[in-house]
Write a protein that holds these residues in place. Structure first.
Motif, short mmCIF file in Angstrom:
data_model
loop_
_atom_site.label_atom_id
_atom_site.label_comp_id
_atom_site.label_asym_id
_atom_site.label_seq_id
_atom_site.Cartn_x
_atom_site.Cartn_y
_atom_site.Cartn_z
N VAL A 1 -1.93 8.68 9.66
CA VAL A 1 -1.19 8.40 10.82
C VAL A 1 -1.37 7.79 11.69
O VAL A 1 -1.42 6.75 12.31
CB VAL A 1 0.05 9.15 10.64
CG1 VAL A 1 0.52 8.56 11.79
CG2 VAL A 1 1.15 9.65 9.05
N ALA B 1 1.64 -1.22 6.39
CA ALA B 1 1.90 0.07 5.49
C ALA B 1 0.25 0.33 5.34
O ALA B 1 -0.84 -0.28 5.19
CB ALA B 1 2.64 -1.08 4.01
N LYS C 1 3.17 13.46 -1.25
CA LYS C 1 4.40 13.78 -1.16
C LYS C 1 4.74 13.12 0.57
O LYS C 1 5.58 13.46 1.81
CB LYS C 1 5.23 14.21 -1.64
CG LYS C 1 5.85 14.27 -2.60
CD LYS C 1 6.65 15.19 -3.70
CE LYS C 1 7.35 14.65 -5.26
NZ LYS C 1 7.85 16.44 -5.54
N VAL D 1 3.54 10.27 2.68
CA VAL D 1 5.07 9.91 2.94
C VAL D 1 5.44 9.62 3.86
O VAL D 1 5.91 9.57 4.22
CB VAL D 1 5.43 9.53 1.19
CG1 VAL D 1 7.14 8.82 1.12
CG2 VAL D 1 5.19 8.62 0.00
N ARG D 2 5.99 11.76 3.48
CA ARG D 2 6.52 12.11 4.82
C ARG D 2 6.03 11.83 6.44
O ARG D 2 6.31 11.54 7.35
CB ARG D 2 6.59 13.30 4.74
CG ARG D 2 8.06 14.05 3.55
CD ARG D 2 8.26 15.66 3.84
NE ARG D 2 7.33 16.00 3.69
CZ ARG D 2 6.72 16.87 1.88
NH1 ARG D 2 7.53 16.06 0.93
NH2 ARG D 2 6.08 17.35 1.89
N GLY E 1 4.31 9.49 7.18
CA GLY E 1 4.17 8.39 7.10
C GLY E 1 5.70 7.75 7.56
O GLY E 1 5.89 6.40 8.89
N ASN E 2 6.49 7.86 7.36
CA ASN E 2 7.73 7.60 7.48
C ASN E 2 8.59 8.40 9.31
O ASN E 2 9.30 8.04 9.92
CB ASN E 2 9.28 8.53 6.95
CG ASN E 2 9.19 8.11 5.03
OD1 ASN E 2 8.85 7.13 4.86
ND2 ASN E 2 9.62 9.25 4.65
N ALA E 3 7.41 8.99 9.51
CA ALA E 3 8.16 9.77 11.22
C ALA E 3 7.20 8.13 12.22
O ALA E 3 8.14 7.87 12.87
CB ALA E 3 7.04 10.30 11.47
N GLY F 1 7.22 5.56 10.62
CA GLY F 1 7.38 3.65 10.13
C GLY F 1 6.24 3.15 9.63
O GLY F 1 6.18 2.08 8.87
N VAL G 1 5.03 2.32 5.52
CA VAL G 1 5.51 2.54 4.02
C VAL G 1 4.06 2.86 3.56
O VAL G 1 3.28 2.35 3.81
CB VAL G 1 5.68 1.50 4.21
CG1 VAL G 1 5.89 1.41 3.06
CG2 VAL G 1 7.21 0.39 4.83
N HIS H 1 2.69 1.96 0.06
CA HIS H 1 3.20 0.74 -1.12
C HIS H 1 2.61 1.58 -2.14
O HIS H 1 3.80 1.73 -3.40
CB HIS H 1 2.90 -0.39 -0.77
CG HIS H 1 3.28 -0.98 -0.29
ND1 HIS H 1 5.27 -1.34 -0.16
CD2 HIS H 1 2.78 -1.67 1.15
CE1 HIS H 1 4.37 -2.37 1.26
NE2 HIS H 1 3.45 -2.61 1.45
#
Length: 281
Positions: free
Chosen positions: A214, A224, A247, A250-251, A253-255, A257, A259, A261
């Motif tokens: 991140v 992304a 996973k 992904v979590r 990255g979601n924080a 924005g 993505v 891919h």
């Protein structure tokens, strides 16, 4: 990532190789002279070879002519490698060494990407890769091929050239003896803006830090990322640890924005696994 798991914590040779042979003569590691070798048994001549020339000169001329007239497909892998070795040993028969290298490293790509310490000193019938010049002659072919593959995907929309991306990742990672975790960062148009190896591990494990993924994405203003790692065993089946670590990324990255891919696992023999295709993402 392994075979044991992640935890938190192939080219055609350039035509100019032929022209390098004479230039390399003065710096060749092999000091044997053409006059010290036996003449061609049949006394034949071809493309400038004269009666009494060593037999390998006719052979080299035939290889060059076949390559120029019919292309790389007309040559065996060891013959292409012979043409590379011409520059490393201009005055000796390099066919035995070329065959030994293929036998030792499995295929042509394995030879030109072999670690320098494993290439250095290999010898067959009096011809060896005994110096930095000889080792670099072999390694530069792999480096140039990998750079060319990278240029097919860098700064281009990777989702529209997916096979080129797979080919590049396989070329860069399939023969690595230890695990690597590679990050491919994309901008908002899905163009590849950075290709970085974040971690190197052992034969079956690489520590991965989601916070570092991140952090680097923020530094690059990436929108992304595509995660890539290799399994040195050759089996690209994701482990449970691979799935759990993905996973976590992904979590994280979601924080912000970011993505994710896909996550690609690179095996050997052209095999790979896509988390997205397997519905693991």
């Amino acid at each position: 990532m392994d075979d044991g798991g992640l935890t938190a914590g192939l080219l055609p040779l350039p035509d100019l190789l032929s022209s390098q042979i004479d230039a390399a003569a003065d710096t060749a590691t092999d000091t044997a002279t053409a006059g010290s070798l036996p003449p061609a048994p049949d006394g034949g001549t071809e493309d400038g070879a004269e009666d009494g020339d060593p037999h390998y000169l006719d052979h080299r001329n035939r290889l060059r002519r076949r390559f120029l007239d019919r292309g790389a497909d007309a040559l065996e892998d060891y013959e292409l490698l012979e043409m590379v070795l011409f520059a490393a040993s201009p005055r000796r028969d390099v066919k035995p060494l070329a065959k030994l290298l293929i036998q030792t490293f499995g295929d042509l790509w394995g030879v030109v990407n072999a670690p320098p310490e494993r290439l250095r000193g290999l010898k067959a019938e009096g011809v060896s890769l005994g110096t930095d010049n000889a080792v670099a002659t072999v390694r530069i072919v792999g480096a140039a091929a990998l750079r060319a593959l990278q240029q097919r995907v860098i700064d281009r929309p990777v989702l529209a050239s997916w096979q080129a991306l797979i080919d590049y990742c396989a070329a860069a990672m399939a023969h690595e003896p230890t695990e690597q975790f590679r990050l491919l960062f994309l901008d908002r148009k899905n163009k590849l803006i950075a290709d970085e190896v974040q971690q190197r591990g052992t034969i079956d494990h690489t520590p991965v830090y989601p916070r570092e993924v991140v952090k680097r994405a923020l530094e690059l203003s990436a929108a992304a990322v595509i995660l890539v790692h290799n399994h040195p065993s050759g089996d690209p089946t994701p482990s449970r640890a691979d799935i759990e670590m993905t996973k976590e990324i992904v979590r994280a990255g979601n924080a912000i924005g970011l993505v994710v891919h896909d996550h690609l696992v690179i095996g050997k023999g052209g095999r790979h696994t896509s988390f997205k295709a397997q519905r693991l993402l």
